[in-house]
Enzyme design. Sequence first.
Site, PDB file in Angstrom:
ATOM      1  N   ASP A 115     -85.010  12.423 -83.651  1.00 29.61           N
ATOM      2  CA  ASP A 115     -85.347  13.130 -82.549  1.00 29.61           C
ATOM      3  C   ASP A 115     -86.569  13.377 -82.106  1.00 29.61           C
ATOM      4  OD1 ASP A 115     -84.788  13.824 -80.211  1.00 29.61           O
ATOM      5  OD2 ASP A 115     -86.163  15.817 -80.757  1.00 29.61           O
ATOM      6  N   ASP A 137     -84.464  19.801 -83.320  1.00 27.86           N
ATOM      7  CA  ASP A 137     -84.402  18.950 -82.965  1.00 27.86           C
ATOM      8  C   ASP A 137     -83.493  18.082 -83.777  1.00 27.86           C
ATOM      9  OD1 ASP A 137     -86.366  18.992 -80.951  1.00 27.86           O
ATOM     10  OD2 ASP A 137     -88.204  19.229 -82.116  1.00 27.86           O
ATOM     11  N   GLU A 155     -83.916   7.508 -79.850  1.00 22.53           N
ATOM     12  CA  GLU A 155     -83.315   7.836 -78.296  1.00 22.53           C
ATOM     13  C   GLU A 155     -84.329   6.874 -77.331  1.00 22.53           C
ATOM     14  OE1 GLU A 155     -82.712  12.405 -78.190  1.00 22.53           O
ATOM     15  OE2 GLU A 155     -85.040  12.194 -78.164  1.00 22.53           O
TER      16      GLU A 155
END
Length: 242
Positions: free
Chosen positions: A44, A224, A128
């Site tokens: 992340d 996170d 992501e």
Amino acid sequence: MRTPSFGAGRAVAPHDVVYVSLLCEDGEHTPAEHAAPDSAVGVDRGVAVAAATSDGDLFDRTFRTPKEHERERRLRRKLSRQRKGSNNRARTRAALSRLTGRVRARRADFAARTAHTLCAKNAVVVLERLNTTNMTASARGTADAPGRNVRQKAGLNRAILAQGWQGFKLACQNAARRTGTRVIEVDPAYTSQTCHPCGEVDPRSRESQASFRCTSCGHTAHADVNAAQNTLSRGWTSSLSG
């Protein structure tokens, strides 16, 4: 002295800096299989921490010191007052360029080192799918439809750009060619609001940039890291369906 000219473009003055990019074979080949074929990690990219993994590791570095931040602010203010084309303005621009160049070099070094660490240990790295161009667009709006929370959005935009999210992705892809790692991108929707153990989705669970406390099961974690665990889960689902 004759001014050199390159192709059909503009003439290049003797004091201009010319950059040349060369592409060559380095003799290395991507391995057919990673050294640890069953290993995977979710990553992340955040604002509070540059990169957090599903294993609980936090990778971060200070790219710009407080003194450098203050010096850059002074140089930009000074630049705005100087006459265009003047020697003083050229010297100020050169000083600003050296300062921002050091910051960019630190950011690129951090991205390369972190990407090498992750790809050397893992056969799959899940990121992501982030469109930083759209994410950092101005919220100013127009005269007829002015934006909301413009100053807050501008601050978030600067924080995102300062962490170099796109550069980190490219560094992972480059490192993966040397280790045989697969870099997968997944939909980031609600990964930061979803509790990894119980699956409850609630924006209130994200108490801050760094703190996550599930409003359903009470699970607490670094925000996170929790998001990275959700990212990894989506990566496995994507790999199986693909």
